[in-house]
Design a protein around this motif. Structure first.
Motif, mmCIF file in Angstrom:
data_model
loop_
_atom_site.group_PDB
_atom_site.id
_atom_site.type_symbol
_atom_site.label_atom_id
_atom_site.label_comp_id
_atom_site.label_asym_id
_atom_site.label_seq_id
_atom_site.Cartn_x
_atom_site.Cartn_y
_atom_site.Cartn_z
ATOM 1 N N ASP A 210 29.413 -60.857 19.781
ATOM 2 C CA ASP A 210 28.308 -61.454 20.215
ATOM 3 C C ASP A 210 27.503 -60.443 20.633
ATOM 4 O OD1 ASP A 210 27.055 -63.951 20.681
ATOM 5 O OD2 ASP A 210 27.446 -63.844 22.576
ATOM 6 N N ALA A 211 26.749 -59.747 19.483
ATOM 7 C CA ALA A 211 26.017 -58.381 19.338
ATOM 8 C C ALA A 211 24.706 -58.621 20.132
ATOM 9 C CB ALA A 211 26.086 -58.012 18.079
ATOM 10 N N ILE A 212 24.389 -57.432 20.750
ATOM 11 C CA ILE A 212 22.792 -56.776 21.087
ATOM 12 C C ILE A 212 22.522 -56.268 19.966
ATOM 13 C CG2 ILE A 212 21.393 -55.622 22.554
ATOM 14 C CD1 ILE A 212 23.623 -55.952 24.786
ATOM 15 N N GLN A 213 21.359 -56.582 19.354
ATOM 16 C CA GLN A 213 20.902 -56.280 18.031
ATOM 17 C C GLN A 213 19.595 -55.137 18.791
ATOM 18 O OE1 GLN A 213 19.661 -58.615 14.914
ATOM 19 N NE2 GLN A 213 17.915 -57.275 14.545
ATOM 20 N N THR A 214 19.694 -54.030 18.235
ATOM 21 C CA THR A 214 18.563 -53.048 18.452
ATOM 22 C C THR A 214 18.281 -52.068 17.211
ATOM 23 O OG1 THR A 214 18.134 -50.918 19.837
ATOM 24 C CG2 THR A 214 20.463 -51.059 18.790
ATOM 25 N N ASP A 215 16.798 -51.740 17.401
ATOM 26 C CA ASP A 215 16.366 -50.879 16.594
ATOM 27 C C ASP A 215 16.284 -49.468 16.516
ATOM 28 O OD1 ASP A 215 14.223 -50.614 18.343
ATOM 29 O OD2 ASP A 215 12.432 -50.791 16.755
ATOM 30 N N ALA A 216 16.902 -49.143 17.626
ATOM 31 C CA ALA A 216 17.185 -47.697 17.997
ATOM 32 C C ALA A 216 18.403 -47.092 16.991
ATOM 33 C CB ALA A 216 18.001 -47.585 19.612
ATOM 34 N N ALA A 217 17.974 -45.825 16.429
ATOM 35 C CA ALA A 217 18.723 -45.227 15.283
ATOM 36 C C ALA A 217 20.002 -44.997 15.713
ATOM 37 C CB ALA A 217 17.909 -43.865 14.910
ATOM 38 N N ILE A 218 21.008 -45.912 14.816
ATOM 39 C CA ILE A 218 22.336 -45.923 15.002
ATOM 40 C C ILE A 218 23.012 -45.344 13.524
ATOM 41 C CG2 ILE A 218 24.527 -46.842 15.662
ATOM 42 C CD1 ILE A 218 23.065 -48.795 17.702
ATOM 43 N N ASN A 219 23.697 -44.310 13.663
ATOM 44 C CA ASN A 219 24.231 -43.992 12.299
ATOM 45 C C ASN A 219 25.744 -43.590 12.360
ATOM 46 O OD1 ASN A 219 21.567 -43.157 10.441
ATOM 47 N ND2 ASN A 219 21.243 -42.575 12.593
ATOM 48 N N PRO A 220 26.531 -43.322 11.278
ATOM 49 C CA PRO A 220 27.803 -43.071 11.266
ATOM 50 C C PRO A 220 28.051 -42.128 12.190
ATOM 51 C CG PRO A 220 26.960 -43.311 9.016
ATOM 52 C CD PRO A 220 25.911 -43.376 9.833
ATOM 53 N N GLY A 221 29.168 -42.149 13.145
ATOM 54 C CA GLY A 221 29.520 -41.439 14.033
ATOM 55 C C GLY A 221 29.045 -41.791 15.591
ATOM 56 N N ASN A 222 28.122 -42.843 15.441
ATOM 57 C CA ASN A 222 27.741 -43.323 16.740
ATOM 58 C C ASN A 222 28.574 -44.298 17.361
ATOM 59 O OD1 ASN A 222 24.277 -43.007 16.111
ATOM 60 N ND2 ASN A 222 25.035 -42.675 17.979
ATOM 61 N N SER A 223 29.500 -44.871 16.560
ATOM 62 C CA SER A 223 30.641 -45.921 17.024
ATOM 63 C C SER A 223 31.138 -45.402 18.315
ATOM 64 C CB SER A 223 31.596 -46.034 15.965
ATOM 65 O OG SER A 223 31.478 -46.921 14.921
ATOM 66 N N GLY A 224 31.326 -46.486 19.006
ATOM 67 C CA GLY A 224 31.610 -46.289 20.717
ATOM 68 C C GLY A 224 30.901 -45.509 21.799
ATOM 69 N N GLY A 225 29.644 -45.142 21.060
ATOM 70 C CA GLY A 225 28.740 -44.461 21.992
ATOM 71 C C GLY A 225 27.882 -45.809 22.768
ATOM 72 N N ALA A 226 27.107 -45.130 23.686
ATOM 73 C CA ALA A 226 26.484 -46.031 24.804
ATOM 74 C C ALA A 226 24.955 -46.453 24.148
ATOM 75 C CB ALA A 226 26.385 -45.309 25.988
ATOM 76 N N LEU A 227 25.025 -47.790 24.505
ATOM 77 C CA LEU A 227 23.505 -48.340 24.382
ATOM 78 C C LEU A 227 23.038 -48.736 25.948
ATOM 79 C CD1 LEU A 227 21.507 -49.450 22.633
ATOM 80 C CD2 LEU A 227 22.127 -51.653 23.151
ATOM 81 N N LEU A 228 22.003 -47.776 26.246
ATOM 82 C CA LEU A 228 21.687 -47.786 27.793
ATOM 83 C C LEU A 228 20.423 -48.583 27.692
ATOM 84 C CD1 LEU A 228 21.960 -44.090 27.967
ATOM 85 C CD2 LEU A 228 23.782 -45.546 28.662
ATOM 86 N N ASP A 229 20.233 -49.327 29.216
ATOM 87 C CA ASP A 229 18.756 -49.838 29.459
ATOM 88 C C ASP A 229 17.941 -48.796 30.091
ATOM 89 O OD1 ASP A 229 19.618 -49.162 31.979
ATOM 90 O OD2 ASP A 229 20.204 -51.074 32.600
ATOM 91 N N ALA A 230 16.851 -49.053 30.719
ATOM 92 C CA ALA A 230 15.596 -48.309 31.082
ATOM 93 C C ALA A 230 16.012 -47.524 32.254
ATOM 94 C CB ALA A 230 14.425 -49.005 31.126
ATOM 95 N N GLN A 231 17.068 -47.948 32.924
ATOM 96 C CA GLN A 231 17.632 -47.321 33.988
ATOM 97 C C GLN A 231 18.836 -46.295 33.793
ATOM 98 O OE1 GLN A 231 17.022 -50.903 34.519
ATOM 99 N NE2 GLN A 231 14.895 -49.774 34.975
ATOM 100 N N GLY A 232 19.089 -46.186 32.635
ATOM 101 C CA GLY A 232 20.211 -45.421 32.254
ATOM 102 C C GLY A 232 21.551 -45.938 32.363
ATOM 103 N N ARG A 233 21.777 -47.134 32.458
ATOM 104 C CA ARG A 233 22.988 -47.997 32.710
ATOM 105 C C ARG A 233 23.586 -48.320 31.350
ATOM 106 N NH1 ARG A 233 20.242 -51.879 37.091
ATOM 107 N NH2 ARG A 233 18.994 -52.032 35.538
ATOM 108 N N ILE A 234 25.000 -48.467 30.908
ATOM 109 C CA ILE A 234 25.343 -49.169 29.690
ATOM 110 C C ILE A 234 25.280 -50.427 29.744
ATOM 111 C CG2 ILE A 234 27.802 -48.749 30.636
ATOM 112 C CD1 ILE A 234 28.473 -48.135 27.795
ATOM 113 N N ILE A 235 24.668 -50.871 28.547
ATOM 114 C CA ILE A 235 24.658 -52.420 28.412
ATOM 115 C C ILE A 235 25.365 -52.781 27.190
ATOM 116 C CG2 ILE A 235 22.531 -52.831 29.823
ATOM 117 C CD1 ILE A 235 20.942 -52.874 27.003
ATOM 118 N N GLY A 236 25.793 -52.069 26.414
ATOM 119 C CA GLY A 236 26.390 -52.183 25.137
ATOM 120 C C GLY A 236 27.247 -51.085 24.817
ATOM 121 N N VAL A 237 28.284 -51.227 23.790
ATOM 122 C CA VAL A 237 29.102 -49.968 23.159
ATOM 123 C C VAL A 237 28.831 -50.329 21.656
ATOM 124 C CG1 VAL A 237 31.486 -49.385 22.490
ATOM 125 C CG2 VAL A 237 30.913 -50.566 24.939
ATOM 126 N N ASN A 238 28.095 -49.446 21.325
ATOM 127 C CA ASN A 238 27.543 -49.367 19.818
ATOM 128 C C ASN A 238 28.963 -49.455 18.791
ATOM 129 O OD1 ASN A 238 25.137 -48.963 20.656
ATOM 130 N ND2 ASN A 238 25.148 -46.756 20.657
#
Length: 368
Positions: A210-238
């Motif tokens: 039930d995904a968060i969609q983003t236009d931040a560039a995500i490429n092969p190898g980003n899997s498992g990395g962090a999607l962060l809000d403006a305060q630097g808190r993780i809000i999603g697992v890419n």
């Protein structure tokens, strides 16, 4: 050109399907940049004159600002690169340091990053300072595309957990990971859409997000990395990206998808506590041959929530807690966004005609 969804761990690219339309994403935030959010679809459209139609809500993409430099400095030490090697090949992904003690630390990532090493192979974590540490799998959940690995190194910098339920379309975000093996890569963008039903993986081994969609560039190898809000808190697992199937393009086209951290946290905490996880069930078997709008119930599972609530077989699920279910996948994704035991309102088209809402308590089953 046709677009598909792919998991984004190098060496683990898998085809999949995006369910529903693609939101028109705005570019990165800039001063006085405004957009309109469609009240029905949650798609995002740039506003040239700062106004929106009655069916859309105006949002200011520059509100609050985004200090990507400060976020990167604070959070990059909590995001690691993961290398996986087996007898059949190797690949890499990313992870976030979730929990630490004096002697060991837990790292969260995607299942598809580490699943090839579940029975044999080697997993190595690279910290920001270049240290390489062997890791072991604590537990995996293919249904949610999540995994927890552990390293015998304590007192590592833990990532700060955000609240994905408070995320809105247009919010600025930062993605940190190791695309193409390039550790500690930082990109920025916005939240383009919420509750995007995405399924990845092969038939019989699908992950539903039930995904968060983003236009931040995500490429092969980003899997498992962090999607962060403006305060630097993780809000999603890419977890996945849309790719153009023609021409073999596998890089970012501005359509990335992340597992909301609120959904992920329940699974992660269960894995850390028990090595396993659970998922919620409505207690129905859906009709895979149904081509109409909604998800048709083929039969009820005896003793489970749907039967207890009185939903008749043959009903078509049209919404769950007010969120429309256009097909079978969107219904599955929506149910799996809850915890077992949650009470949801299910609106159905009755087989005898008319519509009716039912309160259903979700059951629980072991996940895999």
């Amino acid at each position: 050109m046709k677009s598909t969804i792919a998991k984004v761990g190098v060496g683990f690219l898998l085809g999949a399907t995006l369910v529903g339309g693609i939101a028109t994403a705005a570019t990165n935030s800039s001063p006085s940049l405004k957009a309109c959010v469609d009240n029905r679809t949650q798609a995002l459209y740039l506003s040239k004159d700062g106004t929106c139609s009655k069916a859309r809500t105006l949002v200011d993409l520059s509100a609050g600002g985004l200090d990507a430099k400060s976020i990167a400095a604070a959070v990059t030490p909590s995001v690691v690169s993961i290398q996986v090697s087996t007898s059949t090949g190797s690949g890499n992904g990313s992870g976030s340091i979730y929990k630490t003690s004096a002697t060991s630390s837990y790292i969260i990532t995607n299942n598809h990053v580490v699943e090839s090493a579940a029975t044999s192979g080697k997993i190595t974590v690279e910290l920001l300072n270049g240290d390489l540490i062997d890791a072991k799998i604590v537990g995996r959940d293919a249904n949610y595309d999540l995994a927890v690995i552990q390293v015998q190194r304590g007192n590592l910098p833990v990532i700060t957990i955000g609240d994905s339920s408070k995320v809105s379309v247009g919010d600025p975000v930062v993605a940190i990971g190791s695309p193409l093996g390039l550790a500690s890569t930082v990109t920025s963008g916005i939240v383009s859409a919420l509750n995007r039903p995405v399924t990845t993986g092969s038939v019989g081994a699908e992950s539903y997000v039930d995904a968060i969609q983003t236009d931040a560039a995500i490429n092969p190898g980003n899997s498992g990395g962090a999607l962060l809000d403006a305060q630097g808190r993780i809000i999603g697992v890419n977890s996945a990206i849309a790719t153009l199937s023609s021409g073999g393009t596998a890089g970012s086209i501005g359509l990335g998808f992340s597992i909301p951290i609120n959904e992920a946290k329940r699974v992660i905490d269960e894995i850390i506590a028990t090595g396993k996880s659970t998922r919620p069930v409505l207690g129905v078997n859906l009709d895979a041959t149904y081509t109409g709008v909604g998800a048709k119930i083929l039969k009820l599972v005896p003793g489970e929530g749907a039967e207890k609530a009185g939903i008749p077989a043959g009903s078509v699920i049209r919404s769950i807690d007010g969120v429309k279910t256009n097909d079978q996948v969107s219904a599955i994704v929506r149910i799996r966004s809850y915890a077992p035991g949650a009470v949801v309102t299910v609106l159905v088209d009755l087989p005898t005609g008319g519509q009716k809402s039912f309160k259903v308590t979700l059951g629980s089953t072991p996940s895999s």
